[in-house]
Design a protein around this motif. Structure first.
Motif, PDB file in Angstrom:
ATOM      1  N   ARG A 147     -25.049  72.889 -73.971  1.00  0.00           N
ATOM      2  CA  ARG A 147     -24.881  72.641 -75.411  1.00  0.00           C
ATOM      3  C   ARG A 147     -25.397  73.823 -76.240  1.00  0.00           C
ATOM      4  O   ARG A 147     -24.811  74.184 -77.259  1.00  0.00           O
ATOM      5  N   TYR A 148     -26.539  74.380 -75.801  1.00  0.00           N
ATOM      6  CA  TYR A 148     -27.193  75.444 -76.576  1.00  0.00           C
ATOM      7  C   TYR A 148     -27.130  76.785 -75.842  1.00  0.00           C
ATOM      8  O   TYR A 148     -27.045  76.826 -74.614  1.00  0.00           O
ATOM      9  N   ASN A 149     -27.260  77.859 -76.598  1.00  0.00           N
ATOM     10  CA  ASN A 149     -27.217  79.210 -76.008  1.00  0.00           C
ATOM     11  C   ASN A 149     -28.225  79.370 -74.869  1.00  0.00           C
ATOM     12  O   ASN A 149     -27.922  79.996 -73.854  1.00  0.00           O
ATOM     13  N   GLU A 150     -29.433  78.786 -75.048  1.00  0.00           N
ATOM     14  CA  GLU A 150     -30.480  78.947 -74.026  1.00  0.00           C
ATOM     15  C   GLU A 150     -30.028  78.321 -72.706  1.00  0.00           C
ATOM     16  O   GLU A 150     -30.320  78.832 -71.627  1.00  0.00           O
ATOM     17  N   GLU A 151     -29.353  77.169 -72.805  1.00  0.00           N
ATOM     18  CA  GLU A 151     -28.877  76.503 -71.581  1.00  0.00           C
ATOM     19  C   GLU A 151     -27.758  77.328 -70.931  1.00  0.00           C
ATOM     20  O   GLU A 151     -27.709  77.472 -69.705  1.00  0.00           O
ATOM     21  N   LEU A 152     -26.878  77.857 -71.755  1.00  0.00           N
ATOM     22  CA  LEU A 152     -25.790  78.693 -71.214  1.00  0.00           C
ATOM     23  C   LEU A 152     -26.373  79.944 -70.559  1.00  0.00           C
ATOM     24  O   LEU A 152     -25.903  80.373 -69.492  1.00  0.00           O
TER      25      LEU A 152
END
Ligand code: DOR
Length: 310
Positions: free
Chosen positions: A26-31
């Motif tokens: 969902r978020y850039n950090e997860e990607l």
């Protein structure tokens, strides 16, 4: 070429493994965590035209046999994922974008904007979200599915893939495959999304375990493995000009190997990734490599779709 090399749409992947859309994306950090992992590629959270909060919590629960969710497409809106896709280093790993508009018009608006950005991102059009109240799963309405694919093919005008719900009847496999086969730009089919509208009951509390939709939600994990394999194999057999991505019930190298035998070119991980985190990809790669070596296989190509019948 290494043992775990895979290929989709003529693009090379260092491993067949990736996240299922919705998990760790969902978020850039997860990607970025997906990018840093041993997964061969990654996919963004199914996006809508505008950001969405999604359904009320609790909306995901893990169980002994898997998970149930009714997230309701919480996402940051397609522009957020398009920004990520613009900055992404495609030499490092291929990137998929999952698109799940709440209407045909929304999907066309997003596909137009993504097309205009002229990126090598691969689009997976989600035709199977079970969790938005009042929005039936498109791929359970064959007329709606046909119209969606017709419009998407016209607007996107390049290869793309579809995320499918599970089917449970041979007539439905036949009809869904016939529709997909009428759309040559649909080059891959991801089977399966969660099995929608299941009900998990906690007997201590005598209660449902998630809040939205009176506890009804999509299940994943062990519950869905045989259904996922059947859908992978059904579409692999019926759609010889397309590739299949397997999704459902993968928690060790053994289930990855099963999906490959059934016909998958790549394999997505949902519930087990949610529970174990991105470290799971190193373990799954190692377990798959061990199985391949023990059986004397030198490539995934030798395994794909080679399921024996009796
Ligand atoms: O199980 C699912 N949950 N499948 C989807 O396609 C969407 C997701 C959600 O956000 O509810």
């Amino acid at each position: 070429m290494s043992l775990l090399s895979a290929s989709l749409l003529g693009i090379d992947f260092a491993s067949p493994l990736m996240n299922a859309s919705g998990v760790c994306c969902r978020y850039n950090e997860e990607l970025d965590a997906m990018l840093a992992s041993d997964a061969g590629s990654l996919i963004t959270k199914s996006c809508t035209l505008l950001p969405r909060e999604g359904n009320p919590e609790p909306r995901y629960t893990a169980t002994a046999l898997g998970s149930i969710n009714s997230m309701g497409l919480p996402n940051e809106g397609y522009e957020y994922y398009l920004d990520y896709a613009v900055k992404h280093d495609y030499a490092k790993k291929p990137l998929f974008m999952s698109v799940a508009g709440l209407s045909l018009e929304d999907n066309m608006a997003m596909l137009t904007a993504i097309r205009e950005a002229k990126l090598p991102a691969i689009v997976e059009l989600n035709l199977s979200c079970p969790n938005v109240p009042g929005k039936p799963q498109i791929a359970y309405d064959f007329e709606a599915m046909e119209s969606m694919l017709e419009a998407a093919s016209r607007v996107w005008a390049q290869p793309f893939g579809v995320k499918m719900p599970p089917y449970f009847d041979i007539a439905h496999f036949d009809e869904a495959a016939a529709i997909l086969n009428r759309h040559p730009l649909v080059k891959f089919i991801t089977c399966i999304n969660s099995i929608g509208n299941a009900l998990v009951i906690d007997i201590e509390r005598e209660s449902v375990v998630i809040k939205p939709k009176d506890g009804f939600g999509g299940i994943g994990g062990d519950y869905v493995l045989p259904t996922a394999l059947a859908n992978v194999n059904a579409f692999f057999r019926r759609c010889p000009d397309k590739q299949v991505i397997g999704c459902g019930g993968v928690k060790s190298g053994a289930e990855v190997f099963m999906h490959l035998l059934a016909g998958a070119s790549l394999v997505q991980v949902g519930t087990a990734l949610q529970e174990e985190g991105c470290g799971i990809f190193a373990r799954l790669n190692a377990e798959l490599a061990e199985i391949l070596q023990r059986k004397g296989y030198r490539s995934l190509e030798e395994v794909r779709g080679k399921l024996r019948t009796l």
